[in-house]
Write an enzyme that holds these catalytic residues in place. Structure first.
Site, PDB file in Angstrom:
ATOM      1  N   HIS A   1       0.901  -1.005   0.019  1.00 46.40           N
ATOM      2  CA  HIS A   1      -0.022   0.037   0.182  1.00 46.40           C
ATOM      3  C   HIS A   1       1.082   1.245  -0.002  1.00 46.40           C
ATOM      4  O   HIS A   1       1.996   1.331   0.396  1.00 46.40           O
ATOM      5  CB  HIS A   1      -0.730   0.018   1.080  1.00 46.40           C
ATOM      6  CG  HIS A   1      -1.943  -1.052   1.022  1.00 46.40           C
ATOM      7  ND1 HIS A   1      -2.910  -1.156   2.180  1.00 46.40           N
ATOM      8  CD2 HIS A   1      -2.202  -2.073   0.593  1.00 46.40           C
ATOM      9  CE1 HIS A   1      -3.941  -1.993   1.981  1.00 46.40           C
ATOM     10  NE2 HIS A   1      -3.272  -2.750   0.813  1.00 46.40           N
TER      11      HIS A   1
ATOM     12  N   GLU B   1       0.885   3.733   2.085  1.00 47.92           N
ATOM     13  CA  GLU B   1       1.593   4.237   3.291  1.00 47.92           C
ATOM     14  C   GLU B   1       2.759   3.304   3.737  1.00 47.92           C
ATOM     15  O   GLU B   1       3.803   3.614   4.101  1.00 47.92           O
ATOM     16  CB  GLU B   1       0.558   4.098   4.500  1.00 47.92           C
ATOM     17  CG  GLU B   1      -0.869   4.803   4.179  1.00 47.92           C
ATOM     18  CD  GLU B   1      -1.987   4.041   3.537  1.00 47.92           C
ATOM     19  OE1 GLU B   1      -3.013   4.207   3.932  1.00 47.92           O
ATOM     20  OE2 GLU B   1      -1.541   3.416   2.799  1.00 47.92           O
TER      21      GLU B   1
ATOM     22  N   CYS C   1      -5.979   1.743   6.330  1.00 45.12           N
ATOM     23  CA  CYS C   1      -6.552   0.417   6.484  1.00 45.12           C
ATOM     24  C   CYS C   1      -5.909  -0.091   7.814  1.00 45.12           C
ATOM     25  O   CYS C   1      -5.185   0.554   8.223  1.00 45.12           O
ATOM     26  CB  CYS C   1      -6.307  -0.671   5.494  1.00 45.12           C
ATOM     27  SG  CYS C   1      -4.597  -1.203   5.128  1.00 45.12           S
TER      28      CYS C   1
ATOM     29  N   CYS D   1      -2.138  -0.532   7.593  1.00 43.15           N
ATOM     30  CA  CYS D   1      -1.319   0.473   7.691  1.00 43.15           C
ATOM     31  C   CYS D   1      -1.345   1.327   8.705  1.00 43.15           C
ATOM     32  O   CYS D   1      -0.300   1.926   9.429  1.00 43.15           O
ATOM     33  CB  CYS D   1      -1.797   1.213   6.375  1.00 43.15           C
ATOM     34  SG  CYS D   1      -1.474   0.456   4.855  1.00 43.15           S
TER      35      CYS D   1
END
Length: 175
Positions: A63, A65, A93, A96
């Site tokens: 992701h 992040e 999420c 993260c």
């Protein structure tokens, strides 16, 4: 752009960094990824940038992040990202959010809320959990309309492309 007011919790730098995150989200989209971008800032300087790369890297943890956290750790030569601010176009999420807490990011600023998997207040809030040993300030809604539109346009286009592909398959199957 967004309508800024004098009572906003965001300053001009916040808008600049979120715009950069949106530019990175556009890069993710060009690569066929879900358009999410992120930047990490320390002392007024961008120290790491990232965008979603899960599909291209065949890595569920890639992701935006997570990309930023990995790069910033190398830049700072430390997994603790003290006194930093993360700007991300979509609410983090749980994965993260947990990584941001472990890395000691001081402030998280996000654009669009994630009503399916948001872990910064939409579905749950790991940043305020009593189980957390570290807390981060979270500011939501910066350029939210623009960030949400970027995501919605991507998924609308993706659905249309899939519909067209199914239609072509049916037509070719009928030959």
């Amino acid at each position: 752009m967004s309508n800024k007011t004098t009572t906003s919790k965001f300053n001009d730098d916040d808008y600049q960094y979120m715009q950069r995150a949106m530019d990175l989200a556009a890069l993710a989209e060009q690569e066929g990824e879900v358009p999410v971008g992120a930047v990490l800032v320390k002392a007024g300087e961008i120290i790491a940038e990232g965008w979603n790369q899960s599909i291209g890297q065949h890595d569920a943890s890639a992701h935006a992040e997570m990309q930023v956290i990995r790069k910033a750790g190398q830049v700072l030569k430390n997994y603790r990202l003290l006194d930093t601010t993360l700007y991300v176009t979509l609410e983090p999420c749980p994965m993260c959010a947990g990584a941001l807490l472990h890395s000691r990011v001081k402030r998280v600023v996000f654009g669009a809320s994630d009503l399916k998997a948001g872990a910064a207040g939409s579905v749950l809030n790991l940043f305020e959990s009593q189980a957390s040993y570290h807390y981060a300030d979270v500011d939501s809604g910066l350029l939210a309309v623009e960030c949400r539109h970027q995501l919605q346009a991507f998924f609308k286009r993706r659905r249309k492309e899939k519909k067209e592909a199914r239609k072509q398959e049916r037509e070719q199957g009928g030959l």
